[in-house]
Design an enzyme around this catalytic site. Structure first.
Site, short mmCIF file in Angstrom:
data_model
loop_
_atom_site.label_atom_id
_atom_site.label_comp_id
_atom_site.label_asym_id
_atom_site.label_seq_id
_atom_site.Cartn_x
_atom_site.Cartn_y
_atom_site.Cartn_z
N ARG A 95 0.88 -1.17 0.00
CA ARG A 95 0.00 0.00 0.00
C ARG A 95 0.91 1.21 0.00
NH1 ARG A 95 -5.36 1.08 3.56
NH2 ARG A 95 -6.02 -0.39 1.97
N HIS A 122 -7.22 0.58 -6.45
CA HIS A 122 -7.42 -0.34 -5.31
C HIS A 122 -8.02 -1.65 -5.84
CE1 HIS A 122 -7.61 -1.60 -1.28
NE2 HIS A 122 -8.55 -0.82 -0.79
N GLN A 125 -9.81 -4.34 -3.65
CA GLN A 125 -11.13 -3.88 -3.20
C GLN A 125 -12.16 -4.16 -4.29
OE1 GLN A 125 -11.97 -2.10 -0.11
NE2 GLN A 125 -13.94 -2.81 -0.87
N ASP A 213 -17.54 6.43 -1.55
CA ASP A 213 -16.30 6.33 -0.78
C ASP A 213 -16.10 7.68 -0.09
OD1 ASP A 213 -13.83 5.51 0.23
OD2 ASP A 213 -12.76 5.75 -1.68
N CYS A 253 -16.37 1.02 0.61
CA CYS A 253 -15.19 0.19 0.92
C CYS A 253 -14.78 0.32 2.38
CB CYS A 253 -14.04 0.56 0.00
SG CYS A 253 -13.45 2.25 0.22
N ARG A 281 -13.24 -9.15 1.44
CA ARG A 281 -11.84 -8.83 1.14
C ARG A 281 -10.96 -10.07 1.32
NH1 ARG A 281 -10.14 -3.76 1.51
NH2 ARG A 281 -8.43 -4.62 0.28
N1 CP Z 1 -11.26 -0.65 2.32
C1 CP Z 1 -10.00 -0.67 2.76
O1 CP Z 1 -9.06 -0.80 1.99
O2 CP Z 1 -9.88 -0.56 4.12
P1 CP Z 1 -8.49 -0.34 4.88
O3 CP Z 1 -7.97 0.99 4.45
O4 CP Z 1 -8.86 -0.38 6.33
O5 CP Z 1 -7.55 -1.44 4.51
N1 NVA Z 2 -10.18 6.30 -1.27
C1 NVA Z 2 -9.78 5.89 0.05
C2 NVA Z 2 -9.96 4.43 0.22
C3 NVA Z 2 -9.62 3.89 1.57
C4 NVA Z 2 -9.74 2.40 1.65
C5 NVA Z 2 -8.34 6.29 0.29
O1 NVA Z 2 -7.51 6.16 -0.62
O2 NVA Z 2 -8.02 6.75 1.40
#
Ligand code: CP
Ligand code: NVA
Length: 299
Positions: A95, A122, A125, A213, A253, A281
Site C-alpha cells: 500500500r 485499489h 477492493q 467512498d 469500501c 476482502r
Molecule cells: N477498504 C479498505 O481498503 O480498508 P483499509 O484501508 O482499512 O484497509
Molecule cells: N479512497 C480511500 C480508500 C480507503 C480504503 C483512500 O484512498 O483513502
C-alpha cells in the site's frame, strides 16, 4: 511472472476465474512454508487483516511491515527492498502513496507484486466488491451500479472491474473530481457501458446498487475544506436510495463517515452490504494470491 497493480492487469476471463476461486471452500495450501510481505505506507484495517488471514488460509506466513520500519524509498529504494524480500517471500503486497513505487517494484521482476491501494487504484477492493455484488444479485452481467462521489482510486478499479464483468456503471461526481477520462475510455474499450451523469439522482435512478467512498482520501487531508464544499449534495441518503431499483444494495469500501458521504440510515440500514463487502476482502485476496502463485504447492 504476473503483477496486479490494477484490475486491468487481469483479463476479463481471469477476473471471472478469480471470483469463482474465491467461492471455493477449501483453498489449497500453496504457501506452505512460504512468506508473504505486506508493506503499508498508509493505515489499514481491512486490507491488512484480510491479506494476513488470506496468507494463513493458504498455509503461509504473513509479515506486515510499516513503510517507515524499513525506510521504504528513504533508507533503501523500493527496488532494493523487494529484491531482498524475494529472498524470503513468495509475493509482496504494498500500500503506497505513489503508484509509481509499485511499478518500480514490479519492474525488478524479483517476485509478484500486488497493489494493496495506491493513489491511483485499489484492485483487491474491486475484486471483493464484485464478489459482494455477485453474491447479492446472483450474477453480474446486465446489472447496473451507480458511483456517487469522488472519481478516486476505488472508483477507478471498480469501473474497470465492472466493465469486465458486464455491469453498467453510472458515474456522478462534481466538476474537478470526475474519474479520469482515460479510465472511462479504457472501461468502454473493454465493452463496458459507462454513463457520466450530471446529478447523483440521475446516476442512481433505477440502479441495482449504489456505491460511494470518502470525499477525502488518505494523503488529501490538506484539501479537506475544498472537497467538503465541492461534494455538498453528493451524500448518499435515504431519499437518494429510494431512486434506485427495489432491493438495491449499498456499497462503501470503508472506513466511512456517517453524515458526510453517507447517512447512518443507509449504511446501517437494510440496503447496506458493507459488512459483507469488508468480509469478502479475505476470499478476494486469497483467490488472488492463490492464482498468482500458480495454484500449485511451492517447492
Ligand atoms: N477498504 C479498505 O481498503 O480498508 P483499509 O484501508 O482499512 O484497509
Ligand atoms: N479512497 C480511500 C480508500 C480507503 C480504503 C483512500 O484512498 O483513502
Amino acid at each position: 511472472m504476473r503483477h496486479v497493480l490494477d484490475v486491468g492487469d487481469l483479463s476479463p476471463a481471469e477476473l471471472g476465474a478469480l471470483l469463482d476461486l474465491a467461492e471455493r471452500p477449501d483453498p489449497p495450501r500453496v504457501l506452505a512454508g512460504r512468506g508473504v510481505a505486506l508493506i503499508f505506507e498508509k493505515p489499514s484495517n481491512r486490507t491488512r487483516n484480510a491479506a494476513e488471514m488470506a496468507v494463513v488460509a493458504l498455509g503461509g506466513h504473513p509479515i506486515a511491515i510499516r513503510g517507515e520500519e524499513i525506510g521504504l524509498g528513504v533508507r533503501e529504494s523500493p527496488e532494493d527492498v523487494v529484491r531482498v524480500l524475494a529472498r524470503y517471500h513468495a509475493l509482496v503486497g504494498a500500500r503506497v502513496a505513489d503508484h509509481s513505487v509499485l511499478e518500480a517494484m514490479a519492474r525488478t521482476g524479483a517476485l509478484p507484486v500486488v497493489n494493496l491501494l495506491s493513489d491511483l487504484a485499489h484492485p483487491t477492493q474491486a475484486i471483493a466488491d464484485l464478489l459482494t455484488l455477485r453474491r447479492h444479485w446472483g450474477s453480474l452481467a446486465g446489472r447496473s451500479l451507480a458511483w456517487v462521489g469522488d472519481g478516486n482510486n476505488v472508483a477507478r478499479s471498480l469501473v474497470i472491474a465492472a466493465a469486465m464483468t458486464g455491469v453498467e456503471v453510472r458515474l456522478a461526481s462534481p466538476a474537478g473530481y470526475r474519474l479520469d477520462g482515460a479510465v472511462v475510455d479504457a472501461a468502454r474499450g473493454l465493452g463496458g457501458t459507462v454513463i457520466e451523469a450530471d446529478r447523483p439522482a440521475d446516476a442512481v435512478a433505477g440502479a441495482d446498487a449504489v456505491a460511494t467512498d470518502v470525499w477525502v482520501s488518505m494523503g488529501q487531508e490538506a484539501e479537506s475544506a475544498a472537497r467538503m464544499e465541492a461534494f455538498a449534495g453528493y451524500r448518499v441518503d435515504a431519499a437518494m436510495m429510494r431512486g434506485a431499483a427495489a432491493g438495491a444494495g449499498f456499497l462503501h469500501c470503508l472506513p466511512a463517515h456517517r453524515g458526510v458521504e453517507v447517512d447512518a440510515e443507509v449504511i446501517d440500514g437494510p440496503a447496506s452490504l458493507v459488512w459483507e463487502q469488508a468480509g469478502n476482502r479475505l476470499p478476494a485476496l486469497r483467490s488472488l494470491f492463490e492464482w498468482l502463485l500458480g495454484g500449485q504447492p511451492c517447492a
